[in-house]
Each structure stands twice: as structure tokens, then as C-alpha cells.
Design a protein around this motif. Structure first.
Motif, PDB file in Angstrom:
ATOM      1  N   ARG A  40      37.504  46.004  54.523  1.00  0.00           N
ATOM      2  CA  ARG A  40      36.296  45.558  53.839  1.00  0.00           C
ATOM      3  C   ARG A  40      35.715  46.700  53.012  1.00  0.00           C
ATOM      4  O   ARG A  40      35.479  47.792  53.498  1.00  0.00           O
ATOM      5  CB  ARG A  40      35.274  45.086  54.860  1.00  0.00           C
ATOM      6  CG  ARG A  40      34.055  44.451  54.213  1.00  0.00           C
ATOM      7  CD  ARG A  40      33.211  43.685  55.198  1.00  0.00           C
ATOM      8  NE  ARG A  40      33.912  42.628  55.889  1.00  0.00           N
ATOM      9  CZ  ARG A  40      34.154  41.411  55.386  1.00  0.00           C
ATOM     10  NH1 ARG A  40      33.794  41.139  54.160  1.00  0.00           N
ATOM     11  NH2 ARG A  40      34.763  40.500  56.094  1.00  0.00           N
ATOM     12  N   SER A  41      35.486  46.410  51.745  1.00  0.00           N
ATOM     13  CA  SER A  41      34.796  47.336  50.858  1.00  0.00           C
ATOM     14  C   SER A  41      33.633  46.578  50.226  1.00  0.00           C
ATOM     15  O   SER A  41      33.329  45.455  50.628  1.00  0.00           O
ATOM     16  CB  SER A  41      35.758  47.868  49.787  1.00  0.00           C
ATOM     17  OG  SER A  41      36.126  46.834  48.916  1.00  0.00           O
ATOM     18  N   THR A  65      39.824  43.859  50.710  1.00  0.00           N
ATOM     19  CA  THR A  65      40.729  44.337  49.680  1.00  0.00           C
ATOM     20  C   THR A  65      41.810  45.239  50.261  1.00  0.00           C
ATOM     21  O   THR A  65      41.696  45.711  51.385  1.00  0.00           O
ATOM     22  CB  THR A  65      39.984  45.144  48.591  1.00  0.00           C
ATOM     23  OG1 THR A  65      39.326  46.236  49.222  1.00  0.00           O
ATOM     24  CG2 THR A  65      38.986  44.302  47.845  1.00  0.00           C
ATOM     25  N   THR A  66      42.825  45.467  49.453  1.00  0.00           N
ATOM     26  CA  THR A  66      43.879  46.422  49.754  1.00  0.00           C
ATOM     27  C   THR A  66      43.924  47.426  48.623  1.00  0.00           C
ATOM     28  O   THR A  66      43.903  47.051  47.460  1.00  0.00           O
ATOM     29  CB  THR A  66      45.244  45.714  49.852  1.00  0.00           C
ATOM     30  OG1 THR A  66      45.198  44.773  50.903  1.00  0.00           O
ATOM     31  CG2 THR A  66      46.355  46.707  50.110  1.00  0.00           C
ATOM     32  N   LYS A  67      43.978  48.716  48.954  1.00  0.00           N
ATOM     33  CA  LYS A  67      44.090  49.752  47.936  1.00  0.00           C
ATOM     34  C   LYS A  67      45.537  50.184  47.833  1.00  0.00           C
ATOM     35  O   LYS A  67      46.225  50.368  48.836  1.00  0.00           O
ATOM     36  CB  LYS A  67      43.249  50.970  48.302  1.00  0.00           C
ATOM     37  CG  LYS A  67      41.802  50.842  47.974  1.00  0.00           C
ATOM     38  CD  LYS A  67      41.114  52.179  48.166  1.00  0.00           C
ATOM     39  CE  LYS A  67      39.645  52.075  47.858  1.00  0.00           C
ATOM     40  NZ  LYS A  67      38.980  53.351  48.042  1.00  0.00           N
ATOM     41  N   GLY A  79      33.482  45.060  47.500  1.00  0.00           N
ATOM     42  CA  GLY A  79      33.932  43.836  46.849  1.00  0.00           C
ATOM     43  C   GLY A  79      34.487  42.794  47.792  1.00  0.00           C
ATOM     44  O   GLY A  79      35.000  41.774  47.356  1.00  0.00           O
ATOM     45  N   ILE A 114      44.442  45.459  55.070  1.00  0.00           N
ATOM     46  CA  ILE A 114      43.285  44.861  54.413  1.00  0.00           C
ATOM     47  C   ILE A 114      42.040  45.448  55.059  1.00  0.00           C
ATOM     48  O   ILE A 114      41.961  45.570  56.268  1.00  0.00           O
ATOM     49  CB  ILE A 114      43.277  43.322  54.561  1.00  0.00           C
ATOM     50  CG1 ILE A 114      44.463  42.724  53.815  1.00  0.00           C
ATOM     51  CG2 ILE A 114      41.982  42.730  54.046  1.00  0.00           C
ATOM     52  CD1 ILE A 114      44.578  41.231  53.945  1.00  0.00           C
ATOM     53  N   GLY A 146      40.654  48.559  52.063  1.00  0.00           N
ATOM     54  CA  GLY A 146      39.691  48.841  51.010  1.00  0.00           C
ATOM     55  C   GLY A 146      38.649  49.874  51.369  1.00  0.00           C
ATOM     56  O   GLY A 146      38.061  50.496  50.496  1.00  0.00           O
ATOM     57  N   THR A 150      46.843  39.224  43.015  1.00  0.00           N
ATOM     58  CA  THR A 150      46.029  38.348  43.857  1.00  0.00           C
ATOM     59  C   THR A 150      46.350  38.475  45.343  1.00  0.00           C
ATOM     60  O   THR A 150      45.784  37.751  46.146  1.00  0.00           O
ATOM     61  CB  THR A 150      46.213  36.881  43.443  1.00  0.00           C
ATOM     62  OG1 THR A 150      47.594  36.550  43.518  1.00  0.00           O
ATOM     63  CG2 THR A 150      45.702  36.666  42.038  1.00  0.00           C
ATOM     64  N   ARG A 151      47.259  39.377  45.681  1.00  0.00           N
ATOM     65  CA  ARG A 151      47.614  39.653  47.081  1.00  0.00           C
ATOM     66  C   ARG A 151      48.075  38.378  47.796  1.00  0.00           C
ATOM     67  O   ARG A 151      47.480  37.927  48.770  1.00  0.00           O
ATOM     68  CB  ARG A 151      46.433  40.306  47.809  1.00  0.00           C
ATOM     69  CG  ARG A 151      46.695  40.709  49.243  1.00  0.00           C
ATOM     70  CD  ARG A 151      47.663  41.868  49.350  1.00  0.00           C
ATOM     71  NE  ARG A 151      48.329  41.954  50.617  1.00  0.00           N
ATOM     72  CZ  ARG A 151      47.949  42.702  51.638  1.00  0.00           C
ATOM     73  NH1 ARG A 151      46.895  43.419  51.548  1.00  0.00           N
ATOM     74  NH2 ARG A 151      48.652  42.717  52.749  1.00  0.00           N
ATOM     75  N   LYS A 172      50.109  45.045  37.894  1.00  0.00           N
ATOM     76  CA  LYS A 172      49.237  43.893  38.123  1.00  0.00           C
ATOM     77  C   LYS A 172      49.517  42.724  37.194  1.00  0.00           C
ATOM     78  O   LYS A 172      48.896  41.686  37.312  1.00  0.00           O
ATOM     79  CB  LYS A 172      47.780  44.328  38.055  1.00  0.00           C
ATOM     80  CG  LYS A 172      47.457  45.241  39.228  1.00  0.00           C
ATOM     81  CD  LYS A 172      46.042  45.185  39.640  1.00  0.00           C
ATOM     82  CE  LYS A 172      45.879  46.011  40.905  1.00  0.00           C
ATOM     83  NZ  LYS A 172      44.526  46.156  41.295  1.00  0.00           N
TER      84      LYS A 172
END
Length: 150
Positions: free
Chosen positions: A16-17, A22-24, A19, A14, A43, A127-128, A120
Motif C-alpha cells: 500500500r502506498s 501497487t508494485t514498484k 495511490g 504488492i 509500493g 495494469t498488473r 509499460k
């Protein structure tokens, strides 16, 4: 990101981006949109760095590689040239001399977007729900198997 102690910590993938946290999911699909390999990163990780690592592990001889502008780096283009692969990657806006690319073949890049759409549909991935990267990747593998079987 790691949780737990410094020695026995567990990886969360995980980052920080813009948004938030997040996880890419970085993925490579075949010509039918079936997943071949994927990798999880935080992210904040840039697409081209992970994309280069994934492409480096594959045999791309005389194959077309379709990707979006984020993958238009000299490093990736040099790798594709070494492997005699055909890059179908539009040039970035800041490239001084834009490269030629086949716009008709590039239309097939929707297959990667379709793969992400199929994956998805599983709310657990969208929603991880899973806290650890290992369990998230395990369910992503299961969802990818379902894409192969469909």
C-alpha cells in the motif's frame, strides 16, 4: 504481501502506498537504456533501500551512476565512493550542504524513464494482470528481452 497459508504462501509483491495497492519495479539500465537488472517490491518500499541493494551487487568502478533525488543518501554515496564511481545525483532539498553534480550528464537519466515507457506498452505489465510476483517478473523479463532486441 503473502497469500495462502503462512508456511506455503506465495509472494505477491504488492504494498500500500498513497495511490493504493501497487508494485514498484526497480531497474538498472545501461548507457543505451537496456535493462541490466530489476527487482519487484511493494509500493510502500523506499527507492533508496532497494537501490542500495542493487548497486551493491554491481561493479561500478569508474562508471557514472545517474539517479534522481530519492537516491541521494549517505549510504549510497559512500558505496559509490568506495567503488570509485561518479555519482550524478542531485541533492535532496533537505541536505544542509548541497553537493555538486553535472547537470549535462544528468540529462541522460531520461533513458530509465524511456525503459519504463517501453515496458509499460505491454498492458499486462501496466495494469498488473499477474497476481503472483513470480509470473509478473517472468513477463517483465520477457518484455525486457524485447527491449534488448528492439
Amino acid at each position: 504481501t503473502w497469500i495462502g497459508s503462512k508456511r506455503g504462501g506465495l509472494k505477491q509483491a504488492i504494498g500500500r502506498s498513497r495511490g493504493g495497492l501497487t508494485t514498484k519495479i526497480h531497474a538498472v539500465v545501461d548507457a543505451l537504456g537496456n535493462p541490466l537488472r530489476f527487482k519487484l517490491t511493494g509500493g510502500q518500499c523506499h527507492d533508496s533501500v532497494t537501490g542500495y541493494e542493487m548497486l551493491k551487487q554491481m561493479d561500478l568502478t569508474k562508471k557514472q551512476v545517474l539517479a534522481d533525488r530519492a537516491y541521494d543518501t549517505n549510504q549510497i554515496l559512500h558505496l559509490l565512493e568506495q567503488q570509485s564511481a561518479i555519482p550524478v545525483i542531485p541533492s535532496k532539498k533537505n541536505r544542509r550542504k548541497p553537493r555538486e553534480w553535472d547537470k549535462e550528464i544528468y540529462k541522460e537519466r531520461h533513458l530509465i524513464e524511456c525503459f519504463f515507457n517501453k515496458v509499460k506498452h505491454y498492458r499486462r505489465l501496466a495494469t498488473r494482470f499477474d497476481k503472483l510476483a513470480s509470473s509478473f517478473k517472468a513477463f517483465l523479463t520477457l518484455a525486457s528481452i524485447m527491449v534488448w532486441l528492439a
